[in-house]
Write an enzyme that holds these catalytic residues in place. Structure first.
Site, mmCIF file in Angstrom:
data_model
loop_
_atom_site.group_PDB
_atom_site.id
_atom_site.type_symbol
_atom_site.label_atom_id
_atom_site.label_comp_id
_atom_site.label_asym_id
_atom_site.label_seq_id
_atom_site.Cartn_x
_atom_site.Cartn_y
_atom_site.Cartn_z
ATOM 1 C CB SER A 132 58.134 41.283 64.209
ATOM 2 O OG SER A 132 59.148 40.903 63.319
ATOM 3 N N GLY A 137 61.800 44.036 67.050
ATOM 4 C CA GLY A 137 61.922 43.878 65.603
ATOM 5 C C GLY A 137 63.272 43.271 65.305
ATOM 6 C CB SER A 138 66.599 44.819 64.634
ATOM 7 O OG SER A 138 66.166 45.542 63.516
ATOM 8 C CD1 TRP A 164 54.588 45.990 61.047
ATOM 9 C CD2 TRP A 164 56.282 45.470 62.404
ATOM 10 N NE1 TRP A 164 54.989 47.137 61.676
ATOM 11 C CE2 TRP A 164 56.034 46.846 62.513
ATOM 12 C CE3 TRP A 164 57.315 44.913 63.162
ATOM 13 C CZ2 TRP A 164 56.758 47.679 63.355
ATOM 14 C CZ3 TRP A 164 58.042 45.742 63.999
ATOM 15 C CH2 TRP A 164 57.766 47.104 64.098
ATOM 16 N NE ARG A 290 59.496 60.887 26.449
ATOM 17 C CZ ARG A 290 58.455 61.707 26.335
ATOM 18 N NH1 ARG A 290 57.397 61.355 25.615
ATOM 19 N NH2 ARG A 290 58.455 62.879 26.952
ATOM 20 C CD GLU A 386 62.488 36.744 56.117
ATOM 21 O OE1 GLU A 386 63.435 35.959 56.049
ATOM 22 O OE2 GLU A 386 61.468 36.521 56.762
ATOM 23 N N GLY A 387 65.380 40.912 58.323
ATOM 24 C CA GLY A 387 66.667 41.502 58.727
ATOM 25 C C GLY A 387 66.938 42.741 57.887
#
Ligand SMILES: Cc1cc2nc3c(=O)[nH]c(=O)nc-3n(C[C@H](O)[C@H](O)[C@H](O)COP(=O)(O)OP(=O)(O)OC[C@H]3O[C@@H](n4cnc5c(N)ncnc54)[C@H](O)[C@@H]3O)c2cc1C
Length: 406
Positions: A132, A137-138, A164, A290, A386-387
C-alpha cells in the site's frame, strides 16, 4: 498434492494445535490485551514468549501451512485472535511477508530470507509486507514506488513511500512491491526483499489507530535503496519473460497474484472469526449473570435471540472460512471467489457481533472495564485491510456474473 475430503470435524493433530494455541491465548494473550492496547506498542515480551514455546517460529508456520486439511493455521489464528487481536497480529504479522516471499521467491530466496524474518527464540525478528501507498490502497495498480535496474552493476534502485505497513520500519526483512514498468499497472510490478540494515530504508510516521493498537503500523520510506539482483523475488530472467509476454498482449502475472490473495484470505478471515467468537462468548456469559427487573437479562427473548443470531453468524463465518482454507490447500479453483466470500462474511460478522456484545453489556460494554469495546475496535480493521468489503464484493460480483463489474 493428494486430496483430503472436506470434513468439519478436526483431525487429532489439528485439534491438538487448537488446544495448545488456546491455552497460550487464554493464559498469556488475553490477560495482556488491555495493557498493550493502551500502550500502543509492539508487545515484544509476548512475542518472545510465543517464540519460546515455538508458536512464533518458521517451523510452526511451515508445518501448519502444509497441514493436509488446510485447517492447521486457521484454527491457530482463531484461537490466538480470540485471545487478543492486536497482540495476535503482532505475532502473525510476519506471516504476510512470509506468504509474499513464498509466493514469488525462488527456493534459494525462500531458504535465505524466511528464517531471517522469524529469527530465533533468543533473538526474535519480524517481517513486513509493503504494498500500500498513500495513493494506492485498493487500487494496487497505482503503486508509484519505482524499481530501476542499473544495467552496469545488476543492482536495483528503489524509491518511493509505502504506508500502513504492519511491522513497517521495525521489521528486519521487508518485502516491497514496486513498479518496474508503470505503463503495465499491476502486471508491471515486482516484489523485492530488502535485507536487514539496508541503507535508504527508514520508518516514516507511526500511525495511532482505532483498534489493533498493539500491532505496529507505519510508513516505510525508500530513498535510493540499492539492492543486489538477488533481491528481486523470482529472479530477473523470470521477470523479463513475464514482462515480454504482457507487452505482447498476454495477461501473465495478474491471475497468479489474484490466486495468492485468494488463498491467504481464509487465514485473515480466521482472525476475524476469533474476535467475533470472543465477543459472543463474553456477552453470553454476561447475559447469564446480569439481572434487571428481577431476572437474568438473557431470559429476555430480545437478548437470547440476539445471542442466537450471534452464535449462528460466528458458525457461518467459521464454516465458510474452513471451506475456503480446505479448497486452497487442496488446489480447488475458487469458481465463486470463495476466499473473498469468507473474508467478507468473517469481517462483517466480527464487526456486527462485537457491536451487539457492547449492546448486551449496556453501559459496562461501553467502558474499558470490559474487553468488548476493544473487540469492536479491533474487529473493524477486518472490513478494511487485506481488501475492503467493497473490494471483496467486487471480486465475488465478477466471479458470479462473469461480467467486468467495476
Ligand atoms: C492497520 C492497518 C494495517 C495494514 N497493513 C498493511 C500491510 O501490512 N501491508 C500493506 O501493503 N497494506 C496494509 N494496509 C493497507 C490496507 O490494505 C488498505 O488500507 C486497504 O487496502 C484499503 O486501501 P485504502 O485505505 O487506500 O482505501 P481506499 O482504496 O482509498 O478506499 C476507500 C473506500 O473506497 C472504497 N473503494 C475503493 N475502490 C472501490 C471500488 N472500485 N468500488 C467500490 N468501492 C471502492 C473502499 O472499499 C473504501 O471503502 C493496512 C491498513 C491498516 C489500516
Amino acid at each position: 498434492m493428494s486430496e483430503t475430503g472436506f470434513c468439519p470435524e478436526l483431525g487429532d493433530d489439528v485439534r491438538e494445535v487448537r488446544d495448545w494455541v488456546h491455552e497460550f491465548a487464554r493464559t498469556v494473550v488475553r490477560p495482556a490485551g488491555a495493557e498493550w492496547d493502551e500502550r500502543e506498542e509492539t508487545p515484544w515480551p509476548v512475542i518472545q514468549e510465543a517464540a519460546k514455546i515455538g508458536l512464533y517460529s518458521l517451523d510452526f508456520f511451515a508445518q501448519q501451512w502444509f497441514e493436509p486439511s488446510g485447517l492447521g493455521l486457521i484454527v491457530a489464528f482463531e484461537e490466538l485472535f480470540w485471545g487478543d487481536a492486536g497482540i495476535g497480529l503482532s505475532i502473525v504479522g510476519t506471516g504476510l511477508a512470509a506468504a509474499a516471499l513464498s509466493a514469488s521467491g525462488t527456493p534459494e530466496q525462500i531458504g535465505q530470507w524466511l528464517p531471517q524474518m522469524f529469527g530465533t527464540p533468543d533473538d526474535v525478528k519480524l517481517g513486513a509486507f509493503c504494498a500500500s501507498e498513500p495513493d494506492a490502497g485498493s487500487d494496487v495498480g497505482a503503486i508509484r514506488t519505482r524499481a530501476v535496474h542499473d544495467e552496469a552493476s545488476g543492482d536495483w534502485i528503489l524509491n518511493g513511500v509505502k504506508t500502513w505497513a504492519t511491522n513497517g520500519g521495525i521489521a528486519d526483512v521487508h518485502v516491497i512491491v514496486a513498479s518496474v514498468d508503470p505503463s503495465l499497472g499491476t502486471r508491471g510490478q515486482a516484489s523485492f526483499v530488502v535485507p536487514p540494515g539496508t541503507p535508504g530504508l527508514s520508518m516514516g510516521q507511526k500511525f495511532k489507530k482505532h483498534g489493533i493498537r498493539a500491532s505496529h503500523t507505519a510508513e516505510v520510506v525508500l530513498d535510493n535503496v540499492r539492492l543486489p539482483g538477488s533481491c528481486l523475488l523470482g529472479g530477473k530472467e523470470k521477470l523479463d519473460a513475464r514482462l515480454a509476454r504482457v507487452r505482447e498482449g498476454g495477461r501473465a502475472g495478474e491471475q497468479a497474484a489474484m490466486r495468492t490473495f485468494e488463498t491467504t484470505r481464509p487465514s485473515v478471515a480466521a482472525m476475524a472469526v476469533g474476535i467475533a467468537r470472543a465477543g459472543f462468548e463474553y456477552a453470553r456469559d454476561y447475559a447469564r449473570e446480569r439481572e434487571q427487573f428481577g431476572r437474568k437479562i438473557g431470559e429476555n427473548q430480545a437478548i437470547a435471540f440476539l445471542l442466537a443470531d450471534m452464535a449462528t453468524r460466528v458458525d457461518v463465518a467459521r464454516l465458510m472460512t474452513w471451506r475456503a482454507a480446505w479448497m486452497a490447500r487442496n488446489g480447488k479453483t475458487f469458481e465463486q471467489a470463495e476466499g473473498s466470500m469468507c473474508k467478507l462474511v468473517a469481517g462483517e460478522t466480527a464487526v456486527w457481533v462485537t457491536e451487539q456484545a457492547i449492546q448486551i453489556l449496556g453501559g459496562a460494554g461501553y467502558t474499558r472495564e470490559h474487553p468488548v469495546e476493544r473487540f469492536h475496535r479491533d474487529a473493524k480493521i477486518y472490513t478494511i485491510f487485506e481488501g475492503t468489503s467493497e473490494i471483496q464484493r467486487l471480486i465475488i460480483g465478477r466471479a458470479v456474473t462473469g461480467l467486468p463489474v467495476r
